[in-house]
Design an enzyme around this catalytic site. Structure first.
Site, short mmCIF file in Angstrom:
data_model
loop_
_atom_site.label_atom_id
_atom_site.label_comp_id
_atom_site.label_asym_id
_atom_site.label_seq_id
_atom_site.Cartn_x
_atom_site.Cartn_y
_atom_site.Cartn_z
N LYS A 9 -15.55 7.35 1.20
CA LYS A 9 -14.85 8.48 1.82
C LYS A 9 -15.03 9.71 0.92
O LYS A 9 -14.68 9.68 -0.27
CB LYS A 9 -13.38 8.12 1.96
CG LYS A 9 -12.65 8.84 3.04
CD LYS A 9 -11.27 8.22 3.21
CE LYS A 9 -10.46 8.89 4.26
NZ LYS A 9 -9.08 8.40 4.25
C1 E4P Z 1 -7.22 9.37 7.01
O1 E4P Z 1 -8.10 8.63 6.69
C2 E4P Z 1 -6.08 9.73 6.17
O2 E4P Z 1 -5.91 8.70 5.24
C3 E4P Z 1 -4.77 9.82 6.90
O3 E4P Z 1 -4.90 9.54 8.28
C4 E4P Z 1 -3.95 11.02 6.59
O4 E4P Z 1 -2.77 10.96 7.33
P1 E4P Z 1 -1.44 11.78 6.97
O5 E4P Z 1 -1.59 13.15 7.51
O6 E4P Z 1 -0.37 11.00 7.68
O7 E4P Z 1 -1.30 11.76 5.48
#
Ligand code: E4P
Length: 218
Positions: free
Chosen positions: A87
Site C-alpha cells: 500500500k
Molecule cells: C483504507 O484502506 C483505509 O485503511 C481506511 O478505509 C480508512 O478509513 P477511515 O477513514 O475510517 O480511517
C-alpha cells in the site's frame, strides 16, 4: 464485488473469514497502532498472521515517503508473503514507486485517493488497486460515492485494469452505494458487513415460519 475487511484486529478478521464472504484485508498505520502493534519485527509478523487467516489479498502500508525508502520497504513487505499487496500513498514518489513495483510484478494499492485525477494517475502507473476514501469525503460534505462513479467511468473509458477499492466505508448503505457505482471491492468494518444481514421483515417472517411449524409439529 469483493469484500475486504478494514482492520488489523485478528479476532474480527477471523470472524469475517468464518462468515465465508471475505476476500481480503486492508490495514493502515492507524489500524495497526489501534491494535497496539509496534516495532518492525512485530508489525511484519502481524502481517504474516493476517495472511494465514485469510485466503485473499492483504494490504500492508509503507511508512517511507521518499522513492528509495518506499521501494526498500515495499520490496520487504512483498517478500513476506504472496498475499501481500504493497500500500503506497498518492504522492509523487509513491506514483514513481508504483510504476517500479508494477514492472516487477509486485502488486500495489494506491491509498489516500480523493479525486478522479489521482485515480487516473495511479492507474497509469499500474496500480493493482486504488483506494478512494469515501467516508472521509462525506465528512467534508463532498459525495464519496460520486468519486467512485467518476473513477468507474474513467477506467471503463480506457480499459484500465486497476481495481476500485472503496475505502473509508462507515456503514452498510455505503457498501450498497459502492456496489451500485461499480466498485470492484469494498473494504469495510466488520459491523458494516454484518449490518447487511439485517431486515425486520426477515426477523418477522422467520418468527412466523417457526411458529407455524411448531403449531403442527409441537
Ligand atoms: C483504507 O484502506 C483505509 O485503511 C481506511 O478505509 C480508512 O478509513 P477511515 O477513514 O475510517 O480511517
Amino acid at each position: 464485488m469483493k469484500f475486504f475487511i478494514d482492520t488489523a484486529n485478528l479476532q474480527q478478521i477471523r470472524e469475517a473469514q468464518d462468515l465465508g464472504v471475505l476476500d481480503g484485508v486492508t490495514t493502515n498505520p492507524s489500524l495497526m497502532a489501534k491494535e497496539g502493534i509496534s516495532g518492525t519485527d512485530r508489525i511484519l509478523k502481524h502481517y504474516v498472521d493476517i495472511c494465514e487467516i485469510v485466503d485473499g489479498d492483504v494490504s500492508a502500508e509503507v511508512i517511507a515517503t521518499d522513492y528509495e525508502g518506499i521501494i526498500r520497504e515495499g520490496e520487504n513487505l512483498a517478500a513476506l508473503h504472496q498475499q501481500i499487496v504493497v500500500k503506497v500513498p498518492m504522492i509523487r514518489d509513491g506514483v514513481k514507486a508504483i510504476r517500479h513495483f508494477s514492472q516487477r510484478g509486485i502488486r500495489t494499492n494506491c491509498t489516500l485517493i480523493f479525486s478522479p485525477g489521482q485515480a487516473l494517475l495511479a492507474a497509469k502507473a499500474g496500480a493493482t488497486y486504488v483506494s478512494p476514501f469515501i467516508g472521509r469525503l462525506d465528512d467534508v460534505s463532498t459525495s464519496g460515492v460520486n468519486l467512485i462513479e467518476d473513477i468507474r467511468q474513467i477506467y471503463d473509458n480506457y480499459g484500465f485494469e486497476t481495481q476500485i477499492l472503496a475505502a473509508s466505508i462507515r456503514h452498510s448503505m455505503h457498501i450498497i452505494d459502492c456496489a451500485m457505482a461499480g466498485a470492484d471491492v469494498a473494504t469495510c468494518p466488520l459491523s458494516a458487513i454484518l449490518d447487511l444481514l439485517k431486515h425486520p421483515l426477515t426477523d418477522i417472517g422467520l418468527e412466523k415460519f417457526l411458529a407455524d411449524y411448531h403449531k403442527v409439529n409441537g
